[in-house]
Scaffold this active site. Structure first.
Site, PDB file in Angstrom:
ATOM      1  CG  HIS A 110      -0.377   0.253   2.518  1.00 29.85           C
ATOM      2  ND1 HIS A 110      -0.093  -0.743   3.418  1.00 29.85           N
ATOM      3  CD2 HIS A 110      -0.014   1.400   3.126  1.00 29.85           C
ATOM      4  CE1 HIS A 110       0.410  -0.221   4.517  1.00 29.85           C
ATOM      5  NE2 HIS A 110       0.477   1.087   4.366  1.00 29.85           N
ATOM      6  CG  ASP A 140      -0.039  -4.080   2.808  1.00 26.51           C
ATOM      7  OD1 ASP A 140       0.062  -3.465   1.731  1.00 26.51           O
ATOM      8  OD2 ASP A 140      -0.022  -3.509   3.915  1.00 26.51           O
ATOM      9  N   GLY A 215       3.332   6.409   8.029  1.00 30.87           N
ATOM     10  CA  GLY A 215       4.700   6.668   7.576  1.00 30.87           C
ATOM     11  C   GLY A 215       5.657   5.586   8.026  1.00 30.87           C
ATOM     12  CG  ASN A 216       6.469   4.162  12.035  1.00 25.37           C
ATOM     13  OD1 ASN A 216       5.912   5.031  12.666  1.00 25.37           O
ATOM     14  ND2 ASN A 216       7.750   3.895  12.179  1.00 25.37           N
ATOM     15  CB  SER A 217       3.192   1.627   6.261  1.00 28.16           C
ATOM     16  OG  SER A 217       2.030   1.735   7.043  1.00 28.16           O
ATOM     17  CG  LEU A 270     -10.063 -26.216  -4.178  1.00 25.41           C
ATOM     18  CD1 LEU A 270      -9.757 -27.458  -5.033  1.00 25.41           C
ATOM     19  CD2 LEU A 270     -10.349 -26.633  -2.731  1.00 25.41           C
ATOM     20  N   GLY A 271     -10.164 -22.852  -5.808  1.00 24.74           N
ATOM     21  CA  GLY A 271     -11.258 -22.135  -6.464  1.00 24.74           C
ATOM     22  C   GLY A 271     -12.634 -22.346  -5.868  1.00 24.74           C
TER      23      GLY A 271
END
Length: 366
Positions: A110, A140, A215-217, A270-271
């Site tokens: 992100h 992510d 901002g730490n992400s 697998l779906g």
């Protein structure tokens, strides 16, 4: 009379000498009158370093240089009064950690998703343009790359060896690049947490009370040995405090390998959409079993649909292993490779059993 005056004078002199000697000998009196040379000298205070402080400063010195700030430029389109599209440029801020001398940097998806330009600021102040190597919205995570020499590298640890209560150190750029390489500390509060974010569900996260702010992400969560044990990814907003989450580094290691090699993560698929069978669900729908996976939907053209699985079927065994719900099914599938065959034991609503073989395919990116 003169003799008495002389004796009185002598006594006063003697008392004065005694009092004077007390003033010069008594440290408190000396301090009061400002005559003590030792008091005038500035006393040096000893710096006492306890083991935890020593560990933190050592980690920051050794690993801090490998933490970077990431500035992105994205274009967002809004509408004017007449509903005409109006593009505008938006800056984003995040963190990352260099994990390879070749210039590979691990961060959050992100942070860099949809970016037209990515700039990296190193701890020594160098500013470098970066390119996106690969990203994975599902986890992510993303990998970007810079071209530079003499890059510091952070060692990757083993998130399976962490214990609740142990020291956790977070480094990143909260709120603004001028706060880059901010250090916060706390403990590992819990493991195997699942949260819902605006980008989807994240599972098996590390929970920490080390402050993680916008901002730490993408920055690292470190142990006391200076090893990266997680990638900081999310906080719980609102009135909650001291609740942050990180993606375990062992999970990231597997994903990073695919991102560098393919630019995406290849997963076996697998779906189906399914749900755990509970006693309540069994009684409500009159199901023949109380454990297993009830298929809600079989995705069109998926391996499951091509093998004949459909809504209402119940998976009770996979590769001769009994399963109680979706978590066990997903765990088994994750261990497989694309192209592997799964041997399922499927029960219908009447209790009839049918063995079904499914060949796993690559999970679609969307």
């Amino acid at each position: 009379m003169r003799k008495n005056n002389f004796m009185l004078y002598g006594c006063l002199v003697l008392v004065g000498i005694l009092v004077g000697s007390v003033l010069f000998v008594n440290p408190s009196a000396q301090a009061f009158w400002g005559d003590d040379k030792h008091v005038e000298q500035k006393k040096e205070s000893k710096k006492i370093v306890i083991p935890q402080e020593q560990a933190i400063t050592k980690v920051v010195d050794e690993v801090g240089p490998a933490v970077v700030s990431i500035i992105t430029k994205k274009v967002k389109v809004s509408r004017d009064f007449f509903l005409n599209p109006v593009p505008r440029q938006v800056k984003g801020l995040g963190s990352g950690v260099i994990f390879d001398k070749k210039g590979y940097i691990l961060t959050n998806n992100h942070v860099v998703a949809g970016a037209e330009a990515i700039k990296v600021i190193l701890s020594d102040g160098r500013e470098l343009q970066a390119k996106l190597v690969g990203n994975d919205p599902r986890s992510d995570l993303a990998v970007i790359k810079v071209d530079a020499k003499d890059l510091p590298v952070a060692p990757l640890g083993n998130s399976k060896q962490i214990d609740v209560g142990q020291l956790a150190i977070a480094i990143g750029s909260p709120y603004d690049v001028k706060f880059r390489n901010t250090v916060t500390t706390g403990v590992i509060s819990a493991v195997n947490r699942t949260i819902r974010t605006k980008n989807g569900i994240l599972e098996n996260l590390i929970q920490t009370d080390a402050s993680i702010n916008p901002g730490n992400s993408g920055g690292p969560l470190l142990n006391s040995q200076g090893e990266v044990i997680g990638i900081n990814t999310a906080i719980i907003g609102g009135s909650a405090q001291g609740i942050g989450f990180a993606i375990p580094i062992n999970k990231a290691k597997k994903i990073v390998s695919d991102l560098i090699k393919y630019g995406k993560v290849k997963r076996p698929w697998l779906g189906i959409y399914g749900t755990d069978i509970t006693e309540k669900l069994k009684n409500y729908y009159g199901l023949p079993v109380a454990k297993g996976v009830l298929i809600i939907q079989s995705v069109t053209d998926s391996p499951a649909s091509k093998a004949g699985l459909s809504q209402g079927d119940i998976i009770i065994e996979v590769n001769r292993e009994k399963i109680e719900g979706m978590e066990e099914l997903k765990r088994i599938i994750k261990k497989q490779e694309i192209g592997d065959k799964l041997k399922l034991l499927v029960m219908d609503n009447n209790g009839g059993l049918t063995p079904v073989t499914v060949t796993l395919k690559e999970m679609p990116s969307k």
